[in-house]
Design an enzyme around this catalytic site. Sequence first.
Site, PDB file in Angstrom:
ATOM      1  N   GLY A  84       0.785  -1.237   0.000  1.00 31.63           N
ATOM      2  CA  GLY A  84       0.000   0.000   0.000  1.00 31.63           C
ATOM      3  C   GLY A  84       0.814   1.281   0.000  1.00 31.63           C
ATOM      4  N   ASN A  86       1.383   3.045  -2.581  1.00 31.14           N
ATOM      5  CA  ASN A  86       0.649   3.988  -3.441  1.00 31.14           C
ATOM      6  C   ASN A  86      -0.547   4.585  -2.709  1.00 31.14           C
ATOM      7  OD1 ASN A  86       1.739   4.241  -6.335  1.00 31.14           O
ATOM      8  ND2 ASN A  86       1.982   2.065  -5.846  1.00 31.14           N
ATOM      9  N   HIS A 181       0.449   0.726 -13.420  1.00 38.67           N
ATOM     10  CA  HIS A 181       1.255  -0.423 -13.849  1.00 38.67           C
ATOM     11  C   HIS A 181       2.722  -0.006 -13.914  1.00 38.67           C
ATOM     12  CE1 HIS A 181       2.028  -4.271 -15.687  1.00 38.67           C
ATOM     13  NE2 HIS A 181       2.840  -3.645 -16.527  1.00 38.67           N
ATOM     14  N   GLU A 246       5.907   6.287  -9.319  1.00 36.06           N
ATOM     15  CA  GLU A 246       4.493   5.975  -9.054  1.00 36.06           C
ATOM     16  C   GLU A 246       3.906   6.908  -7.996  1.00 36.06           C
ATOM     17  OE1 GLU A 246       3.994   1.239  -9.911  1.00 36.06           O
ATOM     18  OE2 GLU A 246       4.508   1.817  -7.879  1.00 36.06           O
TER      19      GLU A 246
HETATM   20  C1  GRF Z   1       3.007  -1.059  -7.678  1.00 34.85           C
HETATM   21  O1  GRF Z   1       4.279  -1.235  -8.217  1.00 34.85           O
HETATM   22  C2  GRF Z   1       1.975  -0.967  -8.758  1.00 34.85           C
HETATM   23  O2  GRF Z   1       2.462  -0.428  -9.942  1.00 34.85           O
HETATM   24  C3  GRF Z   1       1.598  -2.407  -8.991  1.00 34.85           C
HETATM   25  O3  GRF Z   1       1.643  -2.982  -7.715  1.00 34.85           O
HETATM   26  C4  GRF Z   1       2.555  -2.284  -6.887  1.00 34.85           C
HETATM   27  C5  GRF Z   1       1.833  -1.929  -5.630  1.00 34.85           C
HETATM   28  O4  GRF Z   1       2.667  -1.432  -4.649  1.00 34.85           O
HETATM   29  N1  GRF Z   1       0.315  -2.487  -9.650  1.00 34.85           N
HETATM   30  P1  GRF Z   1       2.053  -0.839  -3.298  1.00 34.85           P
HETATM   31  O5  GRF Z   1       1.186  -1.919  -2.671  1.00 34.85           O
HETATM   32  O6  GRF Z   1       1.277   0.389  -3.627  1.00 34.85           O
HETATM   33  O7  GRF Z   1       3.249  -0.547  -2.442  1.00 34.85           O
END
Ligand code: GRF
Length: 276
Positions: A84, A86, A181, A246
Amino acid sequence: MSSKDDSVAAFEEYRRLVEGAELSPEALPGEAFFDESAEREVDAGNAAAVRKPLDINDLQDARAAQDAAERAPLPIGVLLSGSGTNLQALIDAIGAGTLNAQIKLVVASRPSAYGLKRAEAAGIQTLTLSKDVYADPIQADEVIAHELLAAGCEYVVMAGYMRMVHAPLLATFPNRVINIHPALLPSFTGAHGIQDAFDRGVKVTGVTVHIANAAYDMGPIIAQRSLAVEEGWDVETLEEHIHAIEHVLYPDVVQLLADGRVHVRKDLKVEVRPRG
Ligand code: GRF
């Protein structure tokens, strides 16, 4: 060929790809996605006959028409399966006042997902679905769609959600489910985008934010950021750089939605409109 012919051809090609994707029939959003007659019926003033969820373009236009100062925080739900980071980037951007959104619900596909702790620490309502619920993925998505709606979400943000999304979610939030992604789509689709790009020895990779649809990793692209891979990097170094991108790009894209700047064209390309 005129540009109109070009866009019809592009759309047909896209439709062929979506319909040719190896998915079970239930996984395809079918009518809700491609049925233009539904729109025609609405146009004909027969709206009651067709229960169509609000179109992203109408919602975005309505936000764009408001004064920036008067726009309510964009109500979003976040789907995740893992750490999590992001989600945390979104929470932090909201806290810093750079993202005008409110996370109404976090849904985790695993009770052990660390993202749940981040949500709880931020006082966000959570929903955890066990493996048993996912035994029927369509029903699981019905539950999720229902809970997201009940929590008041207008957009769904997938942030490391390791499950496919199916018709119930896609049709409830048409073109309003977005995903991040860790590669430059359409290259390196699938669950190991960073590793696959690294193993291939690419010199440039990056991050994509796109609208999710029935064809995995194939939905309309909203934004991309590229990254030059430097000599001597190992996969961990690449990963760190990708995640750093990201954590800036995702809040930026959600802010585009909050500003009403995202328009999905008939040919399923996304137009990001200038700041109003
Ligand atoms: C990220 O690298 C995203 O691009 C992919 O899954 C990962 C999630 O990371 N879809 P987090 O759980 O947000 O740390």
